[in-house]
Design an enzyme around this catalytic site. Structure first.
Site, PDB file in Angstrom:
ATOM      1  N   GLY A 151      17.231 -18.637  46.464  1.00  0.00           N
ATOM      2  CA  GLY A 151      16.371 -17.680  47.153  1.00  0.00           C
ATOM      3  C   GLY A 151      17.116 -16.435  47.591  1.00  0.00           C
ATOM      4  O   GLY A 151      18.201 -16.112  47.105  1.00  0.00           O
ATOM      5  N   CYS A 152      16.521 -15.740  48.560  1.00  0.00           N
ATOM      6  CA  CYS A 152      16.939 -14.379  48.903  1.00  0.00           C
ATOM      7  C   CYS A 152      18.293 -14.262  49.596  1.00  0.00           C
ATOM      8  O   CYS A 152      18.845 -13.172  49.666  1.00  0.00           O
ATOM      9  CB  CYS A 152      15.869 -13.714  49.762  1.00  0.00           C
ATOM     10  N   PHE A 153      18.838 -15.359  50.122  1.00  0.00           N
ATOM     11  CA  PHE A 153      20.156 -15.253  50.778  1.00  0.00           C
ATOM     12  C   PHE A 153      21.306 -15.299  49.782  1.00  0.00           C
ATOM     13  O   PHE A 153      22.454 -15.023  50.125  1.00  0.00           O
ATOM     14  CB  PHE A 153      20.342 -16.350  51.841  1.00  0.00           C
ATOM     15  N   ALA A 154      21.017 -15.623  48.525  1.00  0.00           N
ATOM     16  CA  ALA A 154      22.070 -16.028  47.588  1.00  0.00           C
ATOM     17  C   ALA A 154      22.979 -14.903  47.117  1.00  0.00           C
ATOM     18  O   ALA A 154      24.049 -15.168  46.575  1.00  0.00           O
ATOM     19  CB  ALA A 154      21.453 -16.732  46.381  1.00  0.00           C
ATOM     20  N   PHE A 164      19.476 -13.103  53.775  1.00  0.00           N
ATOM     21  CA  PHE A 164      18.542 -13.946  54.533  1.00  0.00           C
ATOM     22  C   PHE A 164      17.623 -14.648  53.548  1.00  0.00           C
ATOM     23  O   PHE A 164      17.155 -14.025  52.600  1.00  0.00           O
ATOM     24  CB  PHE A 164      17.663 -13.110  55.478  1.00  0.00           C
TER      25      PHE A 164
END
Length: 389
Positions: free
Chosen positions: A163-166, A373
């Site tokens: 997801g978006c934190f990666a 995040f």
């Protein structure tokens, strides 16, 4: 006889991990945000849902996004009507698209990064590939190795469904690999294609509609290594410190589930509030050892989950509007490209810093922070040191 500690010492690099090159790529299909609601409701046969369309129009207007790039064209969507329905069985159709497009787009970004790096691709020792778009075996890391013609013994790491934190995660992993393996050169690739999350609108699931207003396609690639070879390799940023944490009381804040209808996306809590409430603690942990407490004195790269997150972080920390300039610029021009976003922002910042004649790659400043995040709610923190231009 040589001791284990001597072997370990010889294996370690001397200097910090540095980002030596950045490449980005997007599909050719550009979608203007101002006209997207008309296209979206027409292609999903939802024009009769007038009130819902008005809500979606407001979401798009407030998104601070001007345009996005998408693999899914009108032609592809017409050929795959199940993808256009809300929660229709469509995983096979989506998988057929992304298992090809994700490594292909990743290759496009990687070729640019390798060219800027200036070294032969045979010197790549490690590959980190990250995507939230589909799953396959062997994975996109294997496919990219074949597409680029990398050596068969390159050490590969495949990260699916982060997801978006990666974007922060891949930097953390690349840092550890580069600093603990002398001479390592790590190719990092994040490639995201929204064909897994696209679906028609639903009156009862507005969080899904938020995703339709924000997400775009893109791939970014980096070359990371320690101890750059003078005159050959040019450092762009140094990675000094990293951390990952799960925000307290945030379970279920952001969820994604791979089901027969593709990847579903759920926002269940006040995500901007959770991020802004926890960012202070992350910054203190990162910058107290450097005696930095004025967060306007550092450069900022934050995953632009949406404008509300950026607004609340700015308000909480008293940041000047220009601190998030590079972040907002990427959100405006590309939308939310999940893991690839922060890497696009790194590229944007170093280019604009050079164009403006500033003394460092970090908007003329020495120290900076990169935040990711995403699901969990997980927060990735990377402390960066800029390089003189």
């Amino acid at each position: 006889m040589v001791s284990v500690s001597e072997i370990r010492q010889a294996q370690r690099a001397e200097g910090p991990a540095t980002i030596m090159a950045i490449g980005t790529a997007n599909p050719s299909n550009c979608v203007e945000q101002s006209t997207y609601p008309d296209f979206y409701f027409k292609i999903t046969n939802s024009e009769h849902k007038v009130e819902l369309k008005e809500k979606f129009q407001r979401m798009c207007d407030k998104s601070m996004i001007k345009r996005r790039y998408m693999y899914l064209t009108e032609e592809i969507l017409k050929e795959n009507p199940s993808v256009c329905e809300y929660m229709a069985p469509s995983l096979d159709a989506r998988q057929d698209m992304v298992v090809v497009e994700v490594p292909r787009l990743g290759k496009e970004a990687a070729v640019k990064a390798i060219k800027e790096w200036g070294q032969p691709k045979s010197k790549i020792t490690h590959l980190i590939f990250c995507t939230t778009s589909g799953v396959d075996m062997p994975g996109a890391d294997y496919q990219l190795t074949k597409l680029l013609g990398l050596r068969p013994y390159v050490k590969r790491y495949m990260m699916y469904q982060q997801g978006c934190f990666a974007g922060g995660t891949v930097l953390r992993l690349a840092k550890d690999l580069a600093e603990n393996n002398k001479g390592a050169r790590v190719l990092v690739v994040c490639s995201e294609v929204t064909a897994v999350t696209f679906r028609g609108p639903s009156d009862t699931h507005l969080d899904s509609l938020v995703g339709q207003a924000l997400f775009g396609d893109g791939a970014a690639a980096l070359i990371v290594g320690s101890d750059p070879i003078p005159e050959i390799e040019k450092p762009i940023f140094e990675m000094v410190w990293t951390a990952q944490t799960i925000a307290p009381d945030s379970e279920g804040a952001i969820d994604g589930h791979l089901v027969e209808a593709g990847l579903t996306f759920h926002l269940l809590k006040d995500v901007p509030g959770i991020v802004s409430k926890n960012i202070d603690k992350a910054l203190i942990e990162a910058f107290q050892p450097l005696n930095i407490s004025d967060y306007n004195s550092i450069f900022w790269i934050a995953h632009p989950g949406g404008p509300a997150i950026l607004d609340q972080v700015e308000e909480k920390l008293g940041l000047k509007p220009e601190k998030m300039k590079a972040t907002r610029e990427v959100l405006s021009e590309y939308g939310n490209m999940s893991s690839a976003c922060v890497l696009f922002i790194l590229d944007e910042m170093r280019k604009k810093s050079a164009q403006a004649g500033l003394k460092t790659t970090g908007e003329g400043l020495d120290w900076g922070v990169l935040f990711g995040f995403g699901p969990g709610l997980t927060i990735e923190t990377v402390v960066l040191h800029s390089v003189a231009i």
